[in-house]
Design an enzyme around this catalytic site. Structure first.
Site, PDB file in Angstrom:
ATOM      1  N   LYS A  11      41.267  14.322  40.376  1.00 10.19           N
ATOM      2  CA  LYS A  11      42.011  14.203  39.121  1.00 10.19           C
ATOM      3  C   LYS A  11      41.244  14.788  37.921  1.00 10.19           C
ATOM      4  CE  LYS A  11      44.628  10.144  40.639  1.00 10.19           C
ATOM      5  NZ  LYS A  11      45.233   8.862  40.182  1.00 10.19           N
ATOM      6  N   TYR A  51      55.087  12.074  41.207  1.00 10.25           N
ATOM      7  CA  TYR A  51      54.966  10.626  41.045  1.00 10.25           C
ATOM      8  C   TYR A  51      56.325   9.945  40.830  1.00 10.25           C
ATOM      9  CZ  TYR A  51      49.828  10.573  40.801  1.00 10.25           C
ATOM     10  OH  TYR A  51      48.483  10.641  41.104  1.00 10.25           O
ATOM     11  N   ASN A 114      41.131   7.472  37.617  1.00  7.41           N
ATOM     12  CA  ASN A 114      40.440   6.931  38.793  1.00  7.41           C
ATOM     13  C   ASN A 114      40.011   8.010  39.792  1.00  7.41           C
ATOM     14  OD1 ASN A 114      42.937   7.420  39.870  1.00  7.41           O
ATOM     15  ND2 ASN A 114      43.238   5.399  40.748  1.00  7.41           N
ATOM     16  N   HIS A 117      43.354  10.817  44.078  1.00  3.10           N
ATOM     17  CA  HIS A 117      44.591  10.268  44.666  1.00  3.10           C
ATOM     18  C   HIS A 117      44.542  10.540  46.155  1.00  3.10           C
ATOM     19  CE1 HIS A 117      48.838   9.623  45.604  1.00  3.10           C
ATOM     20  NE2 HIS A 117      48.755  10.744  46.297  1.00  3.10           N
ATOM     21  N   GLU A 128      53.735  14.768  50.704  1.00  2.00           N
ATOM     22  CA  GLU A 128      52.841  15.194  49.617  1.00  2.00           C
ATOM     23  C   GLU A 128      52.115  16.497  49.963  1.00  2.00           C
ATOM     24  OE1 GLU A 128      50.325  11.880  48.582  1.00  2.00           O
ATOM     25  OE2 GLU A 128      52.013  10.722  47.784  1.00  2.00           O
TER      26      GLU A 128
HETATM   27  P1  CMP Z   1      47.345   7.128  42.423  1.00  2.00           P
HETATM   28  O1  CMP Z   1      46.831   6.843  43.779  1.00  2.00           O
HETATM   29  O2  CMP Z   1      47.261   8.527  41.940  1.00  2.00           O
HETATM   30  O3  CMP Z   1      48.890   6.652  42.342  1.00  2.00           O
HETATM   31  C1  CMP Z   1      49.501   6.302  41.108  1.00  2.00           C
HETATM   32  C2  CMP Z   1      48.522   6.177  40.001  1.00  2.00           C
HETATM   33  O4  CMP Z   1      48.950   5.485  38.865  1.00  2.00           O
HETATM   34  C3  CMP Z   1      47.328   5.413  40.479  1.00  2.00           C
HETATM   35  O5  CMP Z   1      46.583   6.187  41.373  1.00  2.00           O
HETATM   36  C4  CMP Z   1      46.626   5.071  39.162  1.00  2.00           C
HETATM   37  O6  CMP Z   1      45.668   6.040  38.777  1.00  2.00           O
HETATM   38  C5  CMP Z   1      47.767   5.120  38.140  1.00  2.00           C
HETATM   39  N1  CMP Z   1      47.932   3.861  37.439  1.00  2.00           N
HETATM   40  C6  CMP Z   1      47.817   3.707  36.120  1.00  2.00           C
HETATM   41  N2  CMP Z   1      48.053   2.432  35.789  1.00  2.00           N
HETATM   42  C7  CMP Z   1      48.302   1.745  36.933  1.00  2.00           C
HETATM   43  C8  CMP Z   1      48.619   0.380  37.234  1.00  2.00           C
HETATM   44  N3  CMP Z   1      48.697  -0.539  36.292  1.00  2.00           N
HETATM   45  N4  CMP Z   1      48.818   0.058  38.534  1.00  2.00           N
HETATM   46  C9  CMP Z   1      48.736   0.996  39.514  1.00  2.00           C
HETATM   47  N5  CMP Z   1      48.462   2.304  39.271  1.00  2.00           N
HETATM   48  C10 CMP Z   1      48.236   2.674  37.984  1.00  2.00           C
END
Ligand code: CMP
Length: 140
Positions: A11, A51, A114, A117, A128
């Site tokens: 990311k 998403y 974070n 993904h 995906e």
């Molecule tokens: P990812 O695995 O990319 O899938 C969806 C993303 O939404 C997740 O990682 C997080 O980085 C992001 N995200 C942001 N806020 C939240 C939240 N409150 N709960 C879950 N995912 C979140």
């Protein structure tokens, strides 16, 4: 376990901090092979489509803004039980809950930023991977 393929995204928070190589090393050390990889800038349309499953969530708008804020590295990982293996190496979504030694525990800045993904199931992995890669761009 069977050989699987899964989609990984490094990311914008991680590309900004020049962590692509360090994250790739973690993936490879875990036995995952990077069989497809491309550095791209997501458009808003691509982020919303990728998403779409989260469209009704409160964080959707911020998530799409973040994912388009800088380059990402999309990659196809291959290996024994690759979907689950990658999720182990990544750690929990919220870095505060991620186990020691995982990518998110060691590198992530927040639940949004974070660092990585990873597909959460074999079905989603196929969907995906196909979102970003033609079969000819994946070399096992
Ligand atoms: P990812 O695995 O990319 O899938 C969806 C993303 O939404 C997740 O990682 C997080 O980085 C992001 N995200 C942001 N806020 C939240 C939240 N409150 N709960 C879950 N995912 C979140």
């Amino acid at each position: 376990m069977a050989i699987e393929r899964t989609l990984s995204i490094i990311k914008p928070d991680a590309t900004r901090r020049n962590l692509t190589g360090k994250i790739n090393a973690r993936l490879e050390e875990a036995g995952l092979r990077i069989v497809g990889q491309r550095r791209i800038r997501l458009t808003r349309e691509m982020a919303e489509k990728f998403y779409a499953v989260h469209a009704e969530r409160s964080f959707f708008n911020d998530l799409c803004a973040f994912m388009t804020s800088g380059p990402v590295v999309v990659q196809v990982l291959e290996g024994d039980g690759a979907v689950a293996r990658n999720r182990e190496v990544m750690g929990a979504t919220n870095p505060q809950n991620a186990a020691p030694g995982t990518i998110r525990r060691d590198f992530a800045e927040s639940i949004e930023a974070n660092s990585v993904h990873g597909s959460d199931s074999l079905d989603n992995a196929a969907r995906e991977v196909a979102f970003f890669f033609a079969e000819t761009d994946i070399v096992g």
